[in-house]
Motif scaffolding. Structure first.
Motif, PDB file in Angstrom:
ATOM      1  N   LEU A  36       0.809  -1.219   0.000  1.00  0.00           N
ATOM      2  CA  LEU A  36       0.000   0.000   0.000  1.00  0.00           C
ATOM      3  C   LEU A  36       0.843   1.271   0.000  1.00  0.00           C
ATOM      4  N   SER A  37       2.113   1.159   0.391  1.00  0.00           N
ATOM      5  CA  SER A  37       2.957   2.350   0.433  1.00  0.00           C
ATOM      6  C   SER A  37       3.254   2.905  -0.963  1.00  0.00           C
ATOM      7  N   LYS A  38       3.265   2.050  -1.980  1.00  0.00           N
ATOM      8  CA  LYS A  38       3.462   2.433  -3.387  1.00  0.00           C
ATOM      9  C   LYS A  38       4.804   3.120  -3.639  1.00  0.00           C
ATOM     10  N   LYS A  39       5.763   2.891  -2.802  1.00  0.00           N
ATOM     11  CA  LYS A  39       7.111   3.411  -3.019  1.00  0.00           C
ATOM     12  C   LYS A  39       8.056   2.212  -3.043  1.00  0.00           C
ATOM     13  N   LEU A  40       8.872   2.146  -4.065  1.00  0.00           N
ATOM     14  CA  LEU A  40       9.696   0.963  -4.309  1.00  0.00           C
ATOM     15  C   LEU A  40      10.618   0.596  -3.149  1.00  0.00           C
ATOM     16  N   PRO A  41      11.323   1.531  -2.509  1.00  0.00           N
ATOM     17  CA  PRO A  41      12.184   1.114  -1.389  1.00  0.00           C
ATOM     18  C   PRO A  41      11.403   0.499  -0.237  1.00  0.00           C
ATOM     19  N   TYR A  42      10.241   1.069   0.074  1.00  0.00           N
ATOM     20  CA  TYR A  42       9.430   0.515   1.151  1.00  0.00           C
ATOM     21  C   TYR A  42       8.827  -0.836   0.773  1.00  0.00           C
ATOM     22  N   ILE A  43       8.497  -1.004  -0.492  1.00  0.00           N
ATOM     23  CA  ILE A  43       7.961  -2.288  -0.934  1.00  0.00           C
ATOM     24  C   ILE A  43       9.027  -3.366  -0.811  1.00  0.00           C
TER      25      ILE A  43
END
Length: 82
Positions: A49-56
């Motif tokens: 759900l964060s939709k940011k690659l590093p967090y994913i």
């Protein structure tokens, strides 16, 4: 910072803390497996759900570790039952 990405990392830290709190010979293994799996799946969902690659990448990788561990713990629990 992204709210969902941070929540995903906190889910991992919560599952590690839960594991260290409930370990021992008298621990309820099935309860530990359910809680570890629930926290890990929730962490993976928050990472997506964060939709940011590093967090994913970080969130899914970190939360897959307790998920695999809980599945192995469930397998060991199931084998040891008569």
């Amino acid at each position: 910072m992204n709210r969902f990405g941070l929540t995903s990392i906190l889910m991992f830290l919560g599952s590690v803390a839960f594991f260290y709190i409930t370990r021992g010979p008298n621990a309820n293994t099935l309860l530990a497996v359910c809680i570890l799996a629930t926290l890990s799946v929730a962490g993976i969902i928050f990472a997506i759900l964060s939709k940011k690659l590093p967090y994913i990448i970080i969130g899914v990788t970190l939360n897959c570790l307790p998920l695999v561990f809980s599945m192995l713990l469930f397998l060991a629990w199931a084998i040891s039952e008569p």
